[in-house]
Design a protein around this motif. Structure first.
Motif, PDB file in Angstrom:
ATOM      1  N   ASP A 219      43.696  22.556  14.734  1.00 53.67           N
ATOM      2  CA  ASP A 219      43.723  21.345  15.548  1.00 53.67           C
ATOM      3  C   ASP A 219      44.542  21.472  16.826  1.00 53.67           C
TER       4      ASP A 219
ATOM      5  N   HIS B  13      44.050  24.107  19.149  1.00 53.16           N
ATOM      6  CA  HIS B  13      43.421  25.028  20.089  1.00 53.16           C
ATOM      7  C   HIS B  13      43.049  24.399  21.423  1.00 53.16           C
ATOM      8  N   GLY B  14      42.541  23.148  21.386  1.00 52.03           N
ATOM      9  CA  GLY B  14      41.931  22.559  22.572  1.00 52.03           C
ATOM     10  C   GLY B  14      42.849  22.495  23.775  1.00 52.03           C
TER      11      GLY B  14
ATOM     12  N   THR C 192      37.650  24.316  18.569  1.00 54.80           N
ATOM     13  CA  THR C 192      38.465  23.102  18.485  1.00 54.80           C
ATOM     14  C   THR C 192      37.949  22.297  17.298  1.00 54.80           C
TER      15      THR C 192
ATOM     16  N   GLU D 237      37.773  17.670  23.114  1.00 57.22           N
ATOM     17  CA  GLU D 237      38.671  18.763  23.481  1.00 57.22           C
ATOM     18  C   GLU D 237      37.881  20.019  23.844  1.00 57.22           C
ATOM     19  N   ALA D 238      36.780  20.264  23.131  1.00 52.73           N
ATOM     20  CA  ALA D 238      35.948  21.425  23.446  1.00 52.73           C
ATOM     21  C   ALA D 238      35.348  21.298  24.841  1.00 52.73           C
TER      22      ALA D 238
ATOM     23  N   THR E  58      31.462  23.314  17.149  1.00 50.51           N
ATOM     24  CA  THR E  58      32.358  22.172  17.003  1.00 50.51           C
ATOM     25  C   THR E  58      31.564  20.869  16.921  1.00 50.51           C
TER      26      THR E  58
END
Length: 351
Positions: A82, A84-85, A105, A110-111, A324
């Motif tokens: 959670d 990464h984004g 993500t 977020e991606a 995702t």
């Protein structure tokens, strides 16, 4: 960019150490910096890297300090799912190339922000879906090219309970589908040369909740692809620890003109000892004659080469963004108990 790719590793857990091992000894890459939430873990990883004969990387207090380091050309993000984004966006804005552990993500928003930043700042980025470098899967990709349209696919990736209870301290911040099925959704979509358009998913809670870990024991995703293939993605992580492998992995694809199956429970080696009977894993990670090898190392080598040459990776950041989207749709389906169209989460510009 220097001839040698200078890399900062973010996260000093199992995946951080795995990436460091795969990068160690490469003539075209050097780990120059490390940071982690735990300063002690970061220092320990730096010592391990130096212990393999490489210069000891600088240990930074946080991501900001690492991204400000002029001796870092690229980052490897090995933090919990959670996180990464935002890290990808910050790395792209700092002009650093990116390798991120799967899933890319756990949020489509977020991606999308990460893809936008990556493309705007013209950095090379890849999600480490290393299964595409497993020889059997790569061969399956070639074989399926001549077998007609896909009809049905099934992929399971189930773990022993060791993973959510002992290996991961943050299992309650992810699910078995994010952690396991992300690999299979990328893999099967690649094998089928297609994208998922609709999903219906169900989950089961019980065993892990009874142990104080609030995450599903198992998730099953029914997926429809744009050209009509139907697929099932199964993930669970409550196998007993007596199972002979930590991961039980199997894929089958049925087409109009054939069937391809890949069963990775046994990887050519059987080991019997007084305390148990196991099938040691060697396709993803191994050390052969002192040199890191396997699909994990091959995928990382591909990314290093892309960073140094400017070529786009085999795994585009847009395709990882689509994984995702499939998983976010699946978790929405679990909540609503209704089918979910992935397109309602999809960016029309995603490839």
């Amino acid at each position: 960019m220097t001839e040698t790719l200078r890399i900062g590793i973010v996260g000093a857990g199992i995946m951080g150490r795995g990436n460091a091992l795969s990068l160690s000894g490469r003539a075209d890459a050097e780990i120059t910096a490390v940071t982690s939430r735990s300063a002690d873990s970061a220092a320990q990883l730096a010592d391990e890297i130096a212990g393999r004969g490489a210069p000891r990387p600088t240990v930074h207090a946080d991501l900001a300090a690492l991204l400000a380091d002029d001796a870092v050309d690229a980052v490897v993000l090995t933090t919990p799912d959670d996180l990464h984004g935002e890290m990808m966006v910050r790395a792209a804005e700092a002009g650093k190339h990116i390798l991120v552990e799967k899933p890319m993500t756990t949020s489509v928003a977020e991606a999308d922000a990460a893809v936008k930043a990556i493309r705007e700042h013209d950095v090379v980025a890849m999600c480490l879906f290393n299964h595409r470098w497993v020889p059997a899967y790569a061969q399956a990709y070639e074989l399926l090219a001549g077998l007609g349209d896909g009809a049905v696919a099934y992929a399971r990736k189930d773990d022993t309970i060791f993973v959510p209870t002992e290996m991961l301290s943050w299992a309650d911040r992810t699910t078995c589908a994010w952690f396991l099925s992300s690999h299979d959704i990328d893999l099967v979509s690649w094998l089928l040369r297609d994208q998922v358009r609709r999903v219906y998913a169900t989950a089961r809670w019980g065993k892990l909740r009874s142990l104080g870990i609030d995450t599903p024991d198992a998730i099953q995703i029914q997926a429809e692809y744009s050209r009509g293939t139907v697929a099932t993605f199964e993930s669970a992580w409550i196998y007993p620890n007596t199972f002979p492998t930590t991961v039980d992995s199997y894929v089958t694809v049925v087409t109009d003109d054939g069937v391809v199956q890949v069963d990775r429970q046994k990887e050519n080696v059987v080991l019997a000892r007084s305390d148990g009977y196991t099938y040691p894993r060697n396709m993803l990670q191994r050390v052969m004659h002192g040199v890191p090898a396997g699909a994990y190392a091959d995928a990382i080598a591909h990314w290093v080469d892309c960073c140094r040459t400017g070529r786009q990776p085999l795994i585009t950041i847009e395709s990882s963004r689509n994984v995702t989207a499939v998983l976010e749709a699946a978790h929405l389906s679990i909540e609503t108990r209704q089918p979910v169209d992935v397109s309602m989460l999809a960016d029309p510009g995603a490839a």
